[in-house]
Design an enzyme around this catalytic site. Structure first.
Site, PDB file in Angstrom:
ATOM      1  CB  SER A  32      -0.383   0.612   0.672  1.00  0.00           C
ATOM      2  OG  SER A  32      -1.533  -0.660   0.927  1.00  0.00           O
ATOM      3  CG  HIS A  63      -2.957  -1.867  -3.771  1.00  0.00           C
ATOM      4  ND1 HIS A  63      -1.736  -3.294  -3.447  1.00  0.00           N
ATOM      5  CD2 HIS A  63      -2.544  -1.615  -2.615  1.00  0.00           C
ATOM      6  CE1 HIS A  63      -1.487  -3.024  -2.154  1.00  0.00           C
ATOM      7  NE2 HIS A  63      -3.020  -2.240  -1.761  1.00  0.00           N
ATOM      8  CG  HIS A  85      -4.885  -7.178   0.552  1.00  0.00           C
ATOM      9  ND1 HIS A  85      -5.217  -6.561  -1.010  1.00  0.00           N
ATOM     10  CD2 HIS A  85      -3.627  -7.125   0.597  1.00  0.00           C
ATOM     11  CE1 HIS A  85      -3.548  -5.592   0.042  1.00  0.00           C
ATOM     12  NE2 HIS A  85      -3.022  -6.037   0.349  1.00  0.00           N
ATOM     13  CE1 TYR A  87      -8.835  -5.324   1.041  1.00  0.00           C
ATOM     14  CE2 TYR A  87      -6.988  -6.205   2.619  1.00  0.00           C
ATOM     15  CZ  TYR A  87      -7.566  -5.195   1.640  1.00  0.00           C
ATOM     16  OH  TYR A  87      -6.276  -4.516   1.285  1.00  0.00           O
ATOM     17  CD  GLU A  88      -8.024  -7.231  -3.081  1.00  0.00           C
ATOM     18  OE1 GLU A  88      -8.000  -6.382  -4.144  1.00  0.00           O
ATOM     19  OE2 GLU A  88      -6.651  -7.334  -2.841  1.00  0.00           O
ATOM     20  CB  ALA A 115       1.444  -0.197   4.827  1.00  0.00           C
ATOM     21  CG  MET A 218      -4.895  -6.665   6.668  1.00  0.00           C
ATOM     22  SD  MET A 218      -6.076  -5.651   6.334  1.00  0.00           S
ATOM     23  CE  MET A 218      -6.438  -4.862   7.869  1.00  0.00           C
ATOM     24  CB  SER A 219      -0.424  -7.982   2.622  1.00  0.00           C
ATOM     25  OG  SER A 219       0.944  -7.576   3.576  1.00  0.00           O
ATOM     26  CG  ASN A 242      -0.999   2.446  11.529  1.00  0.00           C
ATOM     27  OD1 ASN A 242      -0.805   2.092  10.556  1.00  0.00           O
ATOM     28  ND2 ASN A 242      -1.943   0.987  12.729  1.00  0.00           N
ATOM     29  CG  HIS A 256      -6.773   2.311   2.991  1.00  0.00           C
ATOM     30  ND1 HIS A 256      -5.500   1.865   3.120  1.00  0.00           N
ATOM     31  CD2 HIS A 256      -7.155   2.240   1.668  1.00  0.00           C
ATOM     32  CE1 HIS A 256      -5.043   1.227   2.298  1.00  0.00           C
ATOM     33  NE2 HIS A 256      -6.069   1.523   1.133  1.00  0.00           N
TER      34      HIS A 256
HETATM   35 CL1  6GU Z   1      -3.297  -1.230  12.436  1.00  0.00          CL
HETATM   36  N1  6GU Z   1      -3.503  -3.853  11.107  1.00  0.00           N
HETATM   37  C1  6GU Z   1      -3.485  -4.368  10.326  1.00  0.00           C
HETATM   38  N2  6GU Z   1      -4.222  -5.413  10.243  1.00  0.00           N
HETATM   39  N3  6GU Z   1      -2.623  -3.731   8.731  1.00  0.00           N
HETATM   40  C2  6GU Z   1      -2.282  -2.415   8.573  1.00  0.00           C
HETATM   41  C3  6GU Z   1      -2.261  -1.540  10.006  1.00  0.00           C
HETATM   42  C4  6GU Z   1      -3.018  -2.660  11.073  1.00  0.00           C
HETATM   43  N4  6GU Z   1      -2.015  -0.955   9.583  1.00  0.00           N
HETATM   44  C5  6GU Z   1      -1.480  -0.871   8.213  1.00  0.00           C
HETATM   45  N5  6GU Z   1      -1.643  -2.126   7.543  1.00  0.00           N
END
Ligand code: 6GU
Length: 284
Positions: A32, A63, A85, A87-88, A115, A218-219, A242, A256
């Protein structure tokens, strides 16, 4: 029950190989907000995912959805500008299909970027974490990309994951990070993948932290598994976009937009680290 999504990789690899001059030796997945690396390839030849036979489509903002071939520091590379991903909604075998296509095109080394949220309390937003290991949470529930009949042409039924992330490449990243003056924000740690798309609750972040995860996303882990299964070297970097929230009094909220904004700020340094590594890495 099991989609034969992996078996279409040969046809797709041949389709791509017939359209490029030099087969790639390095495959890079841009996470990302990190797709800028693909734009730095020399003599690029790009394909939109929708034009590539059997390829899934990118549905996530940030993306681009292109596969770009070209040279980076003189080495033939292929870059995924955008990945897939869980979740898609794609089957996990489909999400990781590009790894097998990489392998069949001649790729030996895969560089995965993502990310991620920082769980380690010493991490700061903007840190770059060298992934030394992963925790594949969906895998605990049977959602592993190698579930289903094993294709022995790619690898063994029960692949070892003790050396999932190449140690020499981790050391190279540390050394080159120091040379580039990045040591203050380079870390190494454990990446934990979850299915998403909802971000974690406070209790989930606390749990993951206690289980030994330094970053959550998530990847990446499922791509690493498929790449290792077929014998490619894997290196991965997480950009900490973050801080995962661990405290019920905190007012911070992951978004996001924040992920993409941090990506924009650190992207240039992350790209320099990756391209310097590609330039220096040994290729067989
Ligand atoms: Cl805080 N969690 C998840 N699952 N994916 C992220 C994230 C957090 N920050 C960027 N990608």
């Amino acid at each position: 029950m099991y989609p034969d999504s992996h078996s279409s990789s040969g046809a797709t690899a041949n389709w791509l190989l017939s359209r490029i001059d030099t087969p790639p030796v390095v495959g890079i997945v841009c996470g990302s907000g990190l797709g800028g690396l693909a734009d730095t390839l020399k003599d690029p030849v790009a394909f939109h995912y929708q034009d590539i036979p059997n390829f899934p489509q990118s549905t996530v903002q940030g993306h681009a959805g292109r596969l770009v071939f070209g040279t980076l520091k003189g080495k033939p590379c292929v870059c995924m500008q955008g990945r897939f991903h869980l979740y898609e909604g794609y089957p996990i075998q489909k999400i990781t299909l590009p790894m097998r296509i990489f392998k069949l095109m001649g790729v030996e080394t895969v560089i995965l970027t993502n990310a991620a949220g920082g769980l380690n309390q010493d991490y700061k937003v903007g840190d770059i974490m060298i992934v030394k290991d992963h925790i594949n949470m969906p895998g605990f529930a049977g959602n592993n990309p190698l579930v289903g009949p094993n294709d022995e042409r790619f690898g063994t039924r029960f692949p070892c994951m003790l050396d999932a992330y190449d140690r020499k490449l981790q050391q190279l990243a540390q050394d080159l990070g120091a040379e580039l003056g990045f040591s203050d924000f380079i870390r190494e740690g454990v990446y934990c993948v979850l299915g998403g798309p909802s971000f974690e609750t406070i209790a989930e972040c606390r749990m993951l932290h206690r289980l030994g995860a330094d970053a959550v996303g998530m990847s990446t882990a499922h791509e690493a598994i498929v790449a290792r299964h077929c014998g490619m070297r894997v290196f991965a970097l997480s950009l900490i976009t973050n801080q995962a929230v661990m405290d019920y009094h905190s007012e911070e909220r992951p978004s996001h937009e924040e992920v993409l904004e941090t990506g924009r700020q650190r992207a240039e340094q992350l790209e320099r680290l990756v391209s310097t590594m590609v330039g220096r890495m040994e290729i067989n």
